[in-house]
Each structure stands twice: as C-alpha cells, then as structure tokens.
Scaffold this motif. Structure first.
Motif, PDB file in Angstrom:
ATOM      1  N   GLN A 119     -59.008  87.684 -26.224  1.00 23.28           N
ATOM      2  CA  GLN A 119     -59.509  86.482 -26.889  1.00 23.28           C
ATOM      3  C   GLN A 119     -60.869  86.083 -26.313  1.00 23.28           C
ATOM      4  O   GLN A 119     -61.792  85.775 -27.057  1.00 23.28           O
ATOM      5  N   VAL A 120     -61.007  86.120 -25.004  1.00 25.16           N
ATOM      6  CA  VAL A 120     -62.291  85.810 -24.375  1.00 25.16           C
ATOM      7  C   VAL A 120     -63.345  86.834 -24.810  1.00 25.16           C
ATOM      8  O   VAL A 120     -64.493  86.491 -25.082  1.00 25.16           O
ATOM      9  N   GLY A 121     -62.936  88.097 -24.925  1.00 21.93           N
ATOM     10  CA  GLY A 121     -63.847  89.167 -25.325  1.00 21.93           C
ATOM     11  C   GLY A 121     -64.371  89.043 -26.744  1.00 21.93           C
ATOM     12  O   GLY A 121     -65.339  89.706 -27.113  1.00 21.93           O
ATOM     13  N   ALA A 161     -59.142  82.796 -32.850  1.00 19.52           N
ATOM     14  CA  ALA A 161     -57.897  83.439 -32.397  1.00 19.52           C
ATOM     15  C   ALA A 161     -57.269  82.624 -31.274  1.00 19.52           C
ATOM     16  O   ALA A 161     -57.916  81.802 -30.638  1.00 19.52           O
ATOM     17  N   SER A 162     -55.996  82.882 -31.062  1.00 19.22           N
ATOM     18  CA  SER A 162     -55.274  82.263 -29.952  1.00 19.22           C
ATOM     19  C   SER A 162     -54.406  83.328 -29.306  1.00 19.22           C
ATOM     20  O   SER A 162     -54.257  84.428 -29.847  1.00 19.22           O
ATOM     21  N   TYR A 209     -53.383  79.950 -17.358  1.00 21.67           N
ATOM     22  CA  TYR A 209     -53.342  80.164 -18.808  1.00 21.67           C
ATOM     23  C   TYR A 209     -53.083  78.837 -19.539  1.00 21.67           C
ATOM     24  O   TYR A 209     -52.082  78.684 -20.221  1.00 21.67           O
ATOM     25  N   PRO A 210     -53.977  77.868 -19.422  1.00 25.77           N
ATOM     26  CA  PRO A 210     -53.702  76.560 -20.024  1.00 25.77           C
ATOM     27  C   PRO A 210     -53.654  76.581 -21.552  1.00 25.77           C
ATOM     28  O   PRO A 210     -53.011  75.736 -22.159  1.00 25.77           O
ATOM     29  N   GLN A 211     -54.290  77.557 -22.194  1.00 29.11           N
ATOM     30  CA  GLN A 211     -54.297  77.624 -23.652  1.00 29.11           C
ATOM     31  C   GLN A 211     -53.196  78.521 -24.215  1.00 29.11           C
ATOM     32  O   GLN A 211     -53.058  78.637 -25.424  1.00 29.11           O
ATOM     33  N   LEU A 212     -52.414  79.137 -23.355  1.00 30.18           N
ATOM     34  CA  LEU A 212     -51.338  80.021 -23.802  1.00 30.18           C
ATOM     35  C   LEU A 212     -50.260  79.187 -24.506  1.00 30.18           C
ATOM     36  O   LEU A 212     -49.702  78.261 -23.932  1.00 30.18           O
ATOM     37  N   LYS A 234     -48.576 100.021 -23.059  1.00 27.09           N
ATOM     38  CA  LYS A 234     -49.545 101.000 -22.558  1.00 27.09           C
ATOM     39  C   LYS A 234     -50.888 100.921 -23.283  1.00 27.09           C
ATOM     40  O   LYS A 234     -51.773 101.729 -23.042  1.00 27.09           O
ATOM     41  N   VAL A 235     -51.048  99.968 -24.176  1.00 27.52           N
ATOM     42  CA  VAL A 235     -52.258  99.888 -24.991  1.00 27.52           C
ATOM     43  C   VAL A 235     -53.489  99.584 -24.134  1.00 27.52           C
ATOM     44  O   VAL A 235     -53.399  98.911 -23.100  1.00 27.52           O
ATOM     45  N   LYS A 236     -54.617 100.098 -24.582  1.00 23.61           N
ATOM     46  CA  LYS A 236     -55.893  99.807 -23.930  1.00 23.61           C
ATOM     47  C   LYS A 236     -56.494  98.574 -24.605  1.00 23.61           C
ATOM     48  O   LYS A 236     -56.529  98.474 -25.833  1.00 23.61           O
ATOM     49  N   GLY A 237     -56.960  97.656 -23.798  1.00 21.11           N
ATOM     50  CA  GLY A 237     -57.503  96.409 -24.331  1.00 21.11           C
ATOM     51  C   GLY A 237     -58.656  96.612 -25.293  1.00 21.11           C
ATOM     52  O   GLY A 237     -58.803  95.882 -26.272  1.00 21.11           O
ATOM     53  N   LYS A 238     -59.500  97.616 -25.042  1.00 22.65           N
ATOM     54  CA  LYS A 238     -60.636  97.891 -25.918  1.00 22.65           C
ATOM     55  C   LYS A 238     -60.166  98.223 -27.323  1.00 22.65           C
ATOM     56  O   LYS A 238     -60.778  97.815 -28.307  1.00 22.65           O
TER      57      LYS A 238
END
Length: 194
Positions: free
Chosen positions: A102-104, A112-113, A134-137, A174-178
């Motif tokens: 989300q930051v990315g 997005a949230s 994680y205050p917005q989680l 196992k997913v890659k964040g990219k």
C-alpha cells in the motif's frame, strides 16, 4: 434487327439485387463475425492465449469477501490477509507485505487499504505490535468453517479485493511483494472505481 441475347446475359435489375445481397451478407459477416468467433472461443475454449499478465490466482467466479466468511465494508481496493487459524509467521509476513505494498503505491495509496481477517483473536506481543505499528490495519472476524469450505488452500492468503467486495486475485505466503504491487498498480490503472 434486334440483337440476340445470350443466356449469360443477366438483366440489370437482377444484377443490382444480387450485388445488394452480397453487400448485406458481407456487412453482417464483418459486424457479427468477430462476436460469433469470440463467443465460440470462450465457450469452446479454443485459440485462448496461454500467457497472462498477472502473478496471482485469478478469482473469476464472482466470489466476494462474504462468500468466504468475511463480513467487511470498504469502498476502496483492499489488500486482505486471511487465515482460519492463529496469525503465525506466514500470516504476519503477509500483513507486513500488505502494508508495504500500500505504501509502495505512492500517490495511489489512498485508493487502497490493508486488512486482516482472522478466526481467532490476536493476543500478546503481536496484538501490541499491530496497535503500535499498523494503525491503519482494518481487522475483521472470519467464519472459519465457511472459509475452509470455500478456500481449499491451507495457510495464510493475501487477496486483492475490489471496491465492490469481489475477490480478484489470491496469493499464498511465498508471493513476492513486487508481483503483487505490479498487479495492483495494473488494476488501479484500469479501474475507474475506488
């Protein structure tokens, strides 16, 4: 003397009628042909490209969050982490990844949230970490029985959910964040909602 007519001579009116019919058939083929071909390709599953432009598992059956046991409301795109058990290391890694994605998103981050749906309450040190880091989680209860009947993959899952609550893509731990970031950026680029 009158000119002899050949059996090959066609009266002018019949020629223009035949030409008009051929033009009509050609117009119908040009307009209806692609639709008939596309429908046939979809229904009969031929000439369908094998390549794809996304990295997760596409959820194309119209399932929503509610269908897998998560009651939630959010009118934005959502990175949703779910687990029918306690939030162990894989789940915690996906929660971290969802926030980083989300930051990315940069300037699209407000579209997005990120959320966590879990069947058992989070307690102890991880609860304190979530409140602090994680205050917005967003956190949602999960109906574990319904979830297990609809989601056959074990362990924590990361979902991309559209603003209407429909499940779009699913990823395992196992997913890659990219890859998720690329998929979500692509969806946001194509979407007029959320």
């Amino acid at each position: 003397m009158a000119a002899a007519t050949s059996p090959l001579d066609v009266p002018e009116g019949r020629k223009s009628r035949t030409r008009g019919r051929l033009q009509l058939i050609l117009i119908l083929l040009v307009t209806l042909g692609p639709m008939i071909l596309a429908t046939s390709m979809y229904k009969l599953n031929f000439w369908v490209p094998e390549g794809r432009s996304y990295h997760g598992v596409m959820i194309g059956n119209g399932q929503s969050r509610a269908d897998i046991g998560i009651q939630a409301q959010d009118e934005r795109w959502q990175l949703l982490v779910s687990t029918p058990d306690a939030c162990t290391e894989d789940c915690q890694q996906l929660v971290y990844l969802a926030r980083q994605i989300q930051v990315g998103l940069g300037r699209d981050a407000s579209r997005a949230s990120h959320a966590l749906a879990i069947a058992t309450p989070v307690i102890g040190d991880y609860q304190a970490l979530l409140e602090r880091e994680y205050p917005q989680l967003q956190r949602y209860p999960l109906d574990a029985d319904r979830y297990r009947t609809k989601v056959v993959e074990p362990g924590a899952q990361l979902w991309i959910v559209d603003p209407h609550g429909n499940l779009v893509l699913r990823y395992d731990a196992k997913v890659k964040g990219k890859h998720v970031l690329d998929d979500l950026r692509h969806l946001l680029k194509l979407s007029n909602i959320g």
